[in-house]
Each structure stands twice: as structure tokens, then as C-alpha cells.
Enzyme design. Structure first.
Site, PDB file in Angstrom:
ATOM      1  N   THR A 113       0.818  -1.223   0.000  1.00 21.90           N
ATOM      2  CA  THR A 113       0.000   0.000   0.000  1.00 21.90           C
ATOM      3  C   THR A 113       0.849   1.269   0.000  1.00 21.90           C
ATOM      4  O   THR A 113       1.877   1.344   0.668  1.00 21.90           O
ATOM      5  CB  THR A 113      -0.908  -0.009   1.246  1.00 21.90           C
ATOM      6  OG1 THR A 113      -1.622  -1.230   1.243  1.00 21.90           O
ATOM      7  CG2 THR A 113      -1.865   1.161   1.253  1.00 21.90           C
TER       8      THR A 113
ATOM      9  N   GLU B 183      -5.919  -5.965   4.054  1.00 20.88           N
ATOM     10  CA  GLU B 183      -6.000  -7.134   3.172  1.00 20.88           C
ATOM     11  C   GLU B 183      -7.241  -7.061   2.273  1.00 20.88           C
ATOM     12  O   GLU B 183      -7.862  -8.079   1.964  1.00 20.88           O
ATOM     13  CB  GLU B 183      -5.962  -8.427   3.992  1.00 20.88           C
ATOM     14  CG  GLU B 183      -5.379  -9.618   3.260  1.00 20.88           C
ATOM     15  CD  GLU B 183      -4.073  -9.338   2.527  1.00 20.88           C
ATOM     16  OE1 GLU B 183      -3.195  -8.679   3.101  1.00 20.88           O
ATOM     17  OE2 GLU B 183      -3.953  -9.755   1.360  1.00 20.88           O
TER      18      GLU B 183
END
Ligand SMILES: CCCCCCCCCCCCCCCCCC(=O)SCCNC(=O)CCNC(=O)[C@H](O)C(C)(C)COP(=O)(O)OP(=O)(O)OC[C@H]1O[C@@H](n2cnc3c(N)ncnc32)[C@H](O)[C@@H]1OP(=O)(O)O
Ligand SMILES: Cc1cc2nc3c(=O)[nH]c(=O)nc-3n(C[C@H](O)[C@H](O)[C@H](O)COP(=O)(O)OP(=O)(O)OC[C@H]3O[C@@H](n4cnc5c(N)ncnc54)[C@H](O)[C@@H]3O)c2cc1C
Length: 645
Positions: free
Chosen positions: A139, A405
């Protein structure tokens, strides 16, 4: 419990089933039960693993304490020569979010699942011995869900035979990776691969971040922690990191296998959901049996709050869901093992279904669990709001599971794509299999009528299953028909996304119900164990039916009368489960250390311990608080006002 009064003894005596056998069912096998029990006790008896002071420590002290625990855990693992299975249980029972979660839970699996043989031989031994500590850096500040939108680049330099990892903008800084901020020496970094000026999409690269001598970031790398997160204590034991501008390190990975890691991690998150949910439910159930309010006749004892039907109506579906998620988690583990074996043989055929199941069930179980922990807090009334109840911290640690996730809505949209593809292929050569096999009977499901005439008819698993299948098939077909009206399918997908998400939820709930029913078809030993599980299965299914009555009615899968009968049956099931409630949460076999809750204590001795706990708060170190002389005394003596006059 030797020498200790068991305030819940009467409750335990009421149980109508063999609790010891239920413990085995919950654990999955006798082997896992015995191993978990041994390791849980080991952790509980070790003072270094104390955790009752977490809420009052400063961030720096909290973090250092986490490092101390992680180092001690590793020491014990080596000293006791624990197996991989035992070591992972030990980390589980230490129960503190830490860099080790990412090292063992993502860094190692990413290398195992995505790296070449040669890379594995180089990196895995170092990671297994913790000679390097790794994290998972995907990310960025600007992109999380949209993995294809990541901006970090990895440009191959043929002169040096190296990749130059570059974050060209602020938004391309890696932001969030757990363990990255202060601890990790290495990371699997996801970046857009560029060779010969050509782009090849996002790939994973193993990057060294810090010197192994003095822990300083390597040249060209800036790293830090992203700051305090939700809840005091809680997830702030974790250093979530930010980093910019990596340099070099070798070799990329086979493209398709990147997906395997996400499938693996989402699968583990489903199993974890049953742990967090059962933990909250255990606390709320024990406390509901201890707590008494109203109903005293002629000075007699008051009613235990667990005997109120409203309390049962809120609590028992959560208890049932804990068991339901346990079994669907077991099944998902099997599915993952199967898909992994196929991937190793270059067979990608079952990956789409595994992706849809892990994404959908991750979304369903984490959303439910986060809401359920908060509901358990409310079920404990005012005392649930105390940190010593364990529930605020559990919520704060757990709730990001709805986001990490894969954001839960984004994941349901992935399920929707899979469902719509399945519907569009109906009638073709490609027959729906696995969890979508029911779609093969779509013609029947579109027009079948539920046969329920009296409340008990809802106890028939086939009746429940068909109602759930009809609801999902009809919702999926309806939204597929609407989609077909759009000239541009992607535009239609965006416009209809709320309906698509609802169809995905229905599909995932059907999976959970069907896997619970399948579990009941197995041979389950122990007096009354199967009967109790059957009741919980019915509670899980009928509660969903009740909560989503709109879906069932608007699709014509059941009639309003049948909906009302389902509710009657639910109430009767609550009465049957009630005497078994404490034993059903005892079957989780949690130590008081792991539960971390005064309200959920095994012995039910809540009030004296709450009182004791309150006195431990640092605010009670002095009778007169700091600040009295500066701020309270002048007020009381009206000195400020007098000074002005
Ligand atoms: C009280 C104290 C308690 C203490 C407790 C202590 C314990 C605490 C534990 C803490 C642990 C913490 C762990 C935290 C870990 C977090 C790690 C992260 O978040 S890491 C970061 C995680 N980040 C995320 O999860 C990001 C989420 N975003 C994504 O996953 C993707 O970008 C996407 C799936 C949304 C879109 O993908 P994109 O490619 O743009 O778009 P398309 O839709 O066009 O799909 C194209 C095709 O690919 C297919 N396909 C897709 N995925 C998969 C798959 N997995 N597989 C297979 N296939 C897949 C898809 O079906 C389609 O197929 P087809 O139709 O063409 O046949
Ligand atoms: C505690 C924690 C730990 C983490 N650990 C790691 C880690 O170790 N490594 C790592 O790489 N990352 C990590 N992350 C990051 C995490 O994976 C991402 O935050 C997550 O994938 C969500 O992405 P996002 O933040 O970009 O959300 P966004 O995509 O920005 O979501 C914002 C909102 O937009 C909505 N939305 C987004 N796209 C769509 C769409 N297509 N359609 C409809 N709605 C949409 C979402 O539903 C959400 O409501 C962690 C995050 C947290 C909170």
C-alpha cells in the site's frame, strides 16, 4: 480452579452435552486441542507476557514492551525447541499485534508463494532464523485498494544487473505496512516493473531497508512510523511504516503467483475472525450469567440478564456465528491447500473460485465480527466500556480487519464479478461447480416454493438450504438482468454496485450455512455435541433469515407467514441453548490471560476483581490528583474571582 469459588458452577452443571468433546470439535482435532492447551498455559504463566497494563502505557513504552515480548517469545521458542505449529500458537496466545505478525504472516508466505527456488533458498533460511525481519510493503499513501494504480517503479538497470526502486511522488510513499516503521530490515515491495523503457505491471521485490549492523536505513531510504492509530494501546503496539525511495535488489517473481499470497492471507483472516468473535462472545456470555437486574420477588435474587429474551436474541446468534465461522474457516483452509497444490502444478483453474471465496468470506466474517465485538460491549452494559472488560481493546485491534488485506466492499465487488460471470455462463458448456454448483439448478430455484407450514419445519436443513439458494439465485439473476440493459457493462457495474454487493453477501452467507450443514453430516462423537451444534446451525441460519427478511420476501423465496414462523422457531432455539450457553463458551478453552477480561473470568468472580482492577489505575496512585493546587483549589476557594475584584 482448586481452592477458588466457581461462581458459574451452577451454570456449568446445567450443560446437556460433553464439553470436553466439544473442545476437540472447536480445536479441530485432539492433537490441536492438546497443543493449544499446553501453549496457552505456558504463555499465561509467564510474567513477561503480562498485558493488563497496555491501556495505560505511553506509545513509546508500549512499543518497547512489544519488542521485549517478541524477543522473549523467540527466546522461549528456541529454548523449548518448539515446532512451527507450536511457535505460531505461542505468538497467538501472546496476543499482541507486532511486527512478527507480518514477518511470519506475510513476508515469509510471500517469499514461499512468489519467489523462485533460488530466491527461496537465499531468503527463507534467514527469515526462519529471524536473521532478517521482513514486512509486506504494497500500500502507498495514494493507493491501497487499486493495486494496479501503485506508483512506485522498479527499473531494471542492465549495467549493474539491479532494480532501481523509486517512489517518484509523495503519494507513492509506501504507507501502512506493519513492521516497516521501526523494525523490519527487509520488505517485499510491490512496484511497477520497467525494463527497456517498457512497463510490465506490478511485481514484488525483496528490498533491504536497514543495515544489519546498526539498523540505520540504507542510503536513499527514508523510513518512519505513520503515527498513533485508533484506540489507546490496541494496534499501537504495531509500527506501521512509511518509506520513500528504495534502491536496488534483485529479481522479480512469476506474475500470477502474487494472487496466491492474498488468497492465503485472506483465508487466515477468516479463521482469525472466529477467534476474535468467540473471545468477545465468551466475555459477554459469562458476564450475562453473572449480572443480575430486576425481577426480584419478595427480596429474592434478581434475574440473570442472560435470561432476558432480548439479551438472548442479541447474544446467541453471535455465539452461533462463532461456531459457523470456525467451520467455514476449516473448509477454507482445505480449499486453499487444494488450490496451492494445483498452482504448483501450473493449474490455475480453481483460482477464481478460491479468490471469490476468500475475498467474500474475509469480508463477511470480519464485518460481522467487528460489529459483534461492539454488540458484546453493549451486552455488558456500562462495565463493557471499561478497558478491564477487554472489549474496547479487542474492538480497536480487530476493526481494521474490515479494511486491511482488501477493503470489505471492494472485496464483495470482486465476488460480484465472479457471480455475474457464473450467471452469464449458465446454459453454456461451462457448468457451475463448487460453491456455485447451486446455480446449475437455477430454473428450479427461480420458481420453487418453500414448504414450511409450522415453526418446526424450519429445522430441516434442506428447507433452510433451499431458501438460501433461492434467495441468492434470484438476487443474482435479477441484478444480471438489470446489468444486461446497460450498453456499457462497466458503467452498469458501477451503477448497480449496491445491488451487486447485496447479492455477494447473500452468496457468502449461503456458503457459511452450507458448510455448517456439511459439518453436521460428519461423524461427531460426544454426548449431545452434535445436537447442540445442530441448534447453533439453525440459529445462525434463521437469524440471518430474520435480519435479511426483505431479501427473502422480495425475491418470493419465502412468504411473510413463513418468515414469522422462522422467528418463532428462533425463540424456541434460544430456550434450548440457554442452559448450555456457559458450557458452549467454555468449549473455546480460553485462559483468563488470553481473554484479558475481568468480566469474562472463568470463575465469574467479577465484582471484587473489578474493584481491585480500578485501584491499579495510575490515576489512583495519589489520593489528591496532580493539578489540584493549580486548578481545583483556586476554583473552590474562589481565588480567581477574588483576584479580579
Ligand atoms: C486485544 C489485543 C489483540 C491482539 C491481536 C494480535 C493479532 C493481530 C493480528 C494483526 C495482523 C495484522 C495483519 C495485517 C495485514 C494487512 C496486510 C495488508 O493489508 S497488505 C495490502 C493488501 N491490499 C489489498 O488487499 C488490496 C486490495 N485490492 C486488490 O486485491 C485488487 O487490487 C483488486 C482485487 C481489488 C482488483 O484487482 P485488479 O487486478 O485491479 O482488478 P480486476 O478486478 O480487473 O481483476 C483482474 C483479474 O484478477 C483476478 N483477481 C484479483 N485478485 C485476485 C486474487 N487475489 N486471486 C486470484 N485472482 C484475483 C480477478 O478475479 C480478475 O479475474 P478475471 O475476471 O479477469 O478472470
Ligand atoms: C491496521 C492496518 C494495517 C495494514 N497493514 C498493511 C501492510 O502490512 N501492508 C500493506 O501493504 N498495507 C497495509 N495496510 C493497508 C491496507 O491494505 C489498505 O488500507 C486497504 O487495502 C484499503 O485500501 P485504501 O486504504 O486505499 O482504501 P480506499 O480504497 O481508499 O477506500 C476508501 C473508501 O473507498 C471505497 N472504495 C474504494 N474503491 C472502490 C470501488 N472500486 N468501488 C466502490 N468503493 C470503493 C472503499 O469501500 C472505502 O469506503 C494496512 C491497513 C491498516 C488499516
Amino acid at each position: 480452579m482448586d481452592g477458588v469459588v466457581d461462581h458459574l458452577a451452577d451454570e456449568r452443571n446445567k450443560a446437556q452435552f460433553d464439553v470436553e468433546e466439544m473442545k476437540i470439535v472447536w480445536a479441530g482435532s485432539r492433537h490441536v486441542f492438546e497443543l493449544s492447551d499446553r501453549i496457552a498455559r505456558l504463555v499465561a504463566s509467564d510474567p513477561v507476557f503480562r498485558k493488563d497494563n497496555r491501556a495505560t502505557l505511553s506509545r513509546k513504552d508500549l512499543f518497547k514492551n512489544t519488542l521485549r515480548k517478541a524477543a522473549h517469545a523467540w527466546k522461549r521458542i528456541i529454548e523449548l525447541r518448539l515446532s512451527e505449529e507450536e511457535a505460531s500458537k505461542l505468538r497467538f496466545y501472546v496476543d499482541e499485534a507486532a511486527f512478527t505478525d507480518l514477518h511470519w504472516g506475510m513476508f515469509v508466505p510471500a517469499i514461499k508463494g512468489q519467489a523462485t527456488e533460488e530466491q527461496q533458498q537465499k531468503w527463507l533460511p534467514l527469515a526462519y532464523k529471524m536473521q532478517i525481519i521482513g514486512c509486506y510493503a504494497q500500500t502507498e499513501l495514494g493507493h491501497g485498494s487499486n493495486v494496479q494504480g501503485l506508483e512506485t517503479t522498479a527499473t531494471f538497470d542492465p549495467q549493474t544487473d539491479e532494480f532501481d526502486i523509486h517512489s517518484p511522488t509523495l503519494t507513492s510513499s509506501k504507507w501502512w505496512p506493519g513492521g516497516l516503521g521501526k523494525v523490519s530490515t527487509h520488505a517485499v515491495v510491490y512496484a511497477r516493473l520497467i525494463t527497456d523503457g517498457q512497463e510490465h505491471g506490478v511485481h514484488g521485490f525483496i528490498v533491504q531497508l536497514r543495515s544489519l549492523d546498526d539498523h540505520l536505513p540504507l542510503p536513499g531510504i527514508t523510513i518512519g512510523d505513520i503515527g498513533m492509530k485508533f484506540g489507546n494501546g490496541a494496534y499501537n503496539t504495531m509500527d506501521n511504516g512509511v518509506t520513500r525511495n528504495g534502491k536496488c535488489v534483485r529479481s522479480n517473481v512469476p506474475r500470477q503467483l502474487i494472487y496466491g499470497t492474498m488468497v492465503f492471507v485472506r483465508q487466515t483472516i477468516v479463521s482469525d475472525a472466529s477467534c476474535a468473535l468467540s473471545r468477545a462472545v465468551c466475555i459477554a456470555t459469562r458476564y450475562s450469567a453473572v449480572r443480575r437486574q430486576f425481577g426480584s420477588q419478595n427480596g429474592g435474587v434478581e434475574t440473570q440478564v442472560i435470561d432476558y429474551k432480548t439479551q438472548q436474541n442479541r447474544l446467541f446468534p453471535l455465539l452461533a456465528a462463532a461456531y459457523a465461522f470456525r467451520f467455514v474457516g476449516e473448509w477454507l483452509k482445505w480449499l486453499y491447500t487444494d488450490v496451492t497444490q494445483r498452482l504448483q502444478a501450473n493449474d490455475f483453474s480453481t483460482l477464481p473460485e478460491a479468490h471469490a471465496c476468500t475475498a467474500g468470506l474475509k469480508s463477511l466474517t470480519t464485518t460481522f465480527t467487528a460489529d459483534a465485538i461492539e454488540e458484546c460491549r453493549k451486552l455488558c452494559g456500562g462495565h463493557g466500556y471499561l478497558c478491564s472488560s477487554g472489549l474496547p481493546e479487542l474492538f480497536a485491534v480487530y476493526v481494521p480487519a474490515c479494511t486491511y488485506e482488501g477493503d470489505n466492499v471492494v472485496l464483495l465487488l470482486q465476488v460480484a464479478r465472479f457471480l455475474m460471470k457464473t450467471v452469464s455462463q449458465l446454459g453454456s458448456e461451462k457448468k457451475p461447480v463448487g460453491t456455485t454448483a447451486y446455480m446449475g439448478r437455477v430454473e428450479h430455484l427461480m420458481q420453487c416454493r418453500c414448504s414450511v407450514q409450522k415453526a418446526e419445519d424450519w429445522l430441516n436443513p434442506n428447507t433452510i438450504l433451499e431458501a438460501f439458494e433461492a434467495r441468492t439465485a434470484r438476487m443474482s439473476v435479477a441484478v444480471a438482468q438489470k446489468l444486461a440493459q446497460f450498453a456499457n457493462p462497466e458503467e452498469g457495474f458501477l451503477e448497480l454496485s449496491p445491488n451487486l454487493v447485496e447479492a455477494s453477501v447473500a452468496h457468502c452467507q449461503l456458503i457459511v450455512v452450507s458448510k455448517f450443514i456439511e459439518k453436521l453430516q460428519q461423524d461427531i462423537p460426544g454426548k449431545g455435541v452434535k445436537e447442540l451444534l445442530g441448534m447453533l446451525c439453525n440459529i445462525y441460519a434463521l437469524n440471518i433469515l430474520h435480519k435479511h427478511l426483505g431479501d427473502f420476501l422480495s425475491t418470493g423465496s419465502i412468504t411473510p407467514k413463513q418468515g414469522s414462523l422462522a422467528n418463532d422457531q428462533l425463540r424456541s432455539l434460544y430456550s434450548q441453548v440457554r442452559p448450555n450457553a456457559i458450557a458452549l463458551v467454555d468449549a473455546f478453552n480460553y485462559t483468563d490471560h488470553y481473554l484479558g477480561s475481568v468480566l469474562g473470568r472463568y470463575d465469574g468472580n467479577v465484582y471484587p476483581k473489578l474493584y481491585e482492577e480500578a485501584w491499579k489505575d495510575p490515576l489512583n496512585d495519589s489520593v489528591v490528583p496532580d493539578g489540584y493546587h493549580e486548578y481545583i483549589r483556586p476554583l473552590l476557594k474562589n481565588q480567581l474571582r477574588n483576584a479580579r475584584l
